[in-house]
Design a protein around this motif. Structure first.
Motif, short mmCIF file in Angstrom:
data_model
loop_
_atom_site.label_atom_id
_atom_site.label_comp_id
_atom_site.label_asym_id
_atom_site.label_seq_id
_atom_site.Cartn_x
_atom_site.Cartn_y
_atom_site.Cartn_z
N ASP A 101 0.85 -1.19 0.00
CA ASP A 101 0.00 0.00 0.00
C ASP A 101 0.89 1.24 0.00
O ASP A 101 1.55 1.54 0.99
N THR A 102 0.92 1.94 -1.12
CA THR A 102 1.76 3.12 -1.23
C THR A 102 0.96 4.42 -1.31
O THR A 102 1.56 5.49 -1.33
N VAL A 103 -0.36 4.32 -1.35
CA VAL A 103 -1.16 5.53 -1.53
C VAL A 103 -2.10 5.84 -0.37
O VAL A 103 -2.71 6.90 -0.37
N SER A 104 -2.20 4.98 0.60
CA SER A 104 -3.14 5.24 1.70
C SER A 104 -2.81 6.52 2.45
O SER A 104 -3.71 7.26 2.84
N GLN A 105 -1.53 6.78 2.65
CA GLN A 105 -1.15 8.01 3.36
C GLN A 105 -1.55 9.24 2.56
O GLN A 105 -2.04 10.22 3.12
N GLN A 106 -1.38 9.18 1.24
CA GLN A 106 -1.79 10.31 0.39
C GLN A 106 -3.30 10.50 0.47
O GLN A 106 -3.79 11.62 0.57
N VAL A 107 -4.03 9.39 0.43
CA VAL A 107 -5.49 9.47 0.50
C VAL A 107 -5.91 10.03 1.85
O VAL A 107 -6.79 10.89 1.93
N ASP A 108 -5.26 9.59 2.94
CA ASP A 108 -5.59 10.10 4.27
C ASP A 108 -5.33 11.60 4.36
O ASP A 108 -6.12 12.35 4.95
N CYS A 109 -4.21 12.04 3.77
CA CYS A 109 -3.90 13.49 3.76
C CYS A 109 -4.96 14.26 2.99
O CYS A 109 -5.41 15.33 3.43
N GLU A 110 -5.36 13.72 1.84
CA GLU A 110 -6.40 14.38 1.05
C GLU A 110 -7.72 14.41 1.80
O GLU A 110 -8.46 15.40 1.73
N ILE A 111 -8.03 13.35 2.54
CA ILE A 111 -9.25 13.32 3.33
C ILE A 111 -9.21 14.41 4.40
O ILE A 111 -10.19 15.13 4.61
N GLU A 112 -8.07 14.54 5.08
CA GLU A 112 -7.95 15.57 6.12
C GLU A 112 -8.06 16.96 5.51
O GLU A 112 -8.71 17.84 6.09
N GLU A 113 -7.43 17.18 4.35
CA GLU A 113 -7.55 18.47 3.67
C GLU A 113 -9.00 18.74 3.30
O GLU A 113 -9.49 19.86 3.49
N SER A 114 -9.67 17.72 2.80
CA SER A 114 -11.08 17.88 2.42
C SER A 114 -11.92 18.19 3.65
O SER A 114 -12.82 19.04 3.58
N LYS A 115 -11.64 17.53 4.76
CA LYS A 115 -12.41 17.79 5.98
C LYS A 115 -12.23 19.23 6.43
O LYS A 115 -13.19 19.89 6.84
N SER A 116 -10.98 19.73 6.36
CA SER A 116 -10.75 21.11 6.78
C SER A 116 -11.43 22.08 5.82
O SER A 116 -12.01 23.08 6.25
N GLU A 117 -11.39 21.78 4.52
CA GLU A 117 -12.08 22.64 3.54
C GLU A 117 -13.59 22.60 3.78
O GLU A 117 -14.25 23.64 3.68
N ILE A 118 -14.11 21.43 4.08
CA ILE A 118 -15.54 21.30 4.32
C ILE A 118 -15.94 22.08 5.57
O ILE A 118 -16.94 22.80 5.56
N SER A 119 -15.17 21.96 6.64
CA SER A 119 -15.52 22.69 7.87
C SER A 119 -15.42 24.20 7.65
O SER A 119 -16.27 24.95 8.13
N LYS A 120 -14.42 24.62 6.88
CA LYS A 120 -14.29 26.05 6.56
C LYS A 120 -15.49 26.51 5.75
O LYS A 120 -16.08 27.57 6.02
N TYR A 121 -15.88 25.72 4.76
CA TYR A 121 -17.03 26.07 3.93
C TYR A 121 -18.31 26.11 4.77
O TYR A 121 -19.16 26.98 4.57
N LYS A 122 -18.44 25.18 5.71
CA LYS A 122 -19.63 25.17 6.57
C LYS A 122 -19.69 26.44 7.41
O LYS A 122 -20.75 27.04 7.55
N LYS A 123 -18.54 26.84 7.97
CA LYS A 123 -18.53 28.07 8.78
C LYS A 123 -18.89 29.27 7.94
O LYS A 123 -19.68 30.13 8.36
#
Length: 195
Positions: A101-123
Motif C-alpha cells: 500500500d503506497t497511496v493510503s497516506q496520500q489518501v488520508d492526507c487528502e481526506i484531512e484536507e477535504s475535511k478542513s475545507e468542508i468545515s471552513k465552507y460550513k462556517k
C-alpha cells in the motif's frame, strides 16, 4: 509434450487462484458508497457494481486453496529427467506477494484536507445564512412594495433610491444615461493607455 503444457497450465491456474483469493477477501460497503454517488452518475455506478459482482463471483467460484499437484504422476509421464523436479522446486518457491500500500497516506492526507475545507465552507455558509436571515428579517419588516411610496422606498433602500436633491440624475435614471458614464470597455481601454 502435451503433459508438459498441462503441467504448465495447472501451475498458472494455481498462481491465479492464489492471487485472486486475496482480492476476494476485501469487502465493499456498496450501500454506503451508493449514498455518496451523485444522481447523474447512478447508471455508471450500477454498471461498475455489476462488473465487480461478476468478478467476485468468478473469483469465489474457485477453491480457496489451489488443488494439490501430484508431482509423482507427472514424473512418471514426462520422460525428460529433472524437468518435473525443476517445476516442483519453482512452484514451491513461488509466493505471490500482496501489493504494498503506497497511496493510503496520500489518501488520508487528502481526506484531512477535504475535511478542513468542508468545515471552513460550513462556517462560511453559516455566516452567509445569518446574513441572509438578517436581510430576510429586514425585508419582512418593510411595507409591501405595492403599498410603498417613493419616500418609503428611499428610507428602506437609500443606496438605490432616486435622490434628486443630493444626487440628481437624468431620465430614465439608469447609469448609462448619466453624465460622465463610461462603459466597461472604455474603462479597460483607458487602463491600457488607449483614449
Amino acid at each position: 509434450m502435451c503433459q508438459f503444457f498441462a503441467l504448465q497450465s495447472d501451475v498458472e491456474l494455481n498462481i491465479i487462484i492464489m492471487a485472486a483469493r486475496r482480492i476476494a477477501q476485501s469487502s465493499i460497503n456498496w450501500s454506503a458508497l451508493a449514498e455518496r454517488v451523485p444522481a447523474n452518475q447512478k447508471s455508471s455506478f450500477g454498471a461498475f457494481k455489476t462488473k465487480s459482482d461478476i468478478y467476485v463471483r468468478a473469483v469465489l467460484a474457485n477453491p480457496e486453496n489451489p488443488p494439490k499437484i501430484d508431482w509423482a504422476y507427472y514424473k512418471k509421464l514426462i520422460p525428460v529427467s529433472g524437468l518435473v523436479d525443476n517445476f516442483q522446486k519453482q512452484y514451491e518457491a513461488l509466493s505471490v506477494p500482496y501489493p504494498k500500500d503506497t497511496v493510503s497516506q496520500q489518501v488520508d492526507c487528502e481526506i484531512e484536507e477535504s475535511k478542513s475545507e468542508i468545515s471552513k465552507y460550513k462556517k462560511e455558509s453559516e455566516q452567509r445564512i445569518q446574513n441572509y436571515q438578517k436581510e430576510i428579517a429586514h425585508l419582512k419588516s418593510l411595507l409591501p412594495y405595492d403599498q410603498m411610496t417613493m419616500e418609503d422606498y428611499r428610507d428602506a433602500f437609500p443606496e438605490s433610491a432616486l435622490d434628486p436633491i443630493n444626487k440628481p440624475t437624468f431620465w430614465p435614471h439608469t447609469p448609462e444615461e448619466q453624465v460622465g458614464y463610461k462603459s466597461k470597455e472604455q474603462l479597460e481601454a483607458e487602463a491600457h493607455g488607449h483614449h
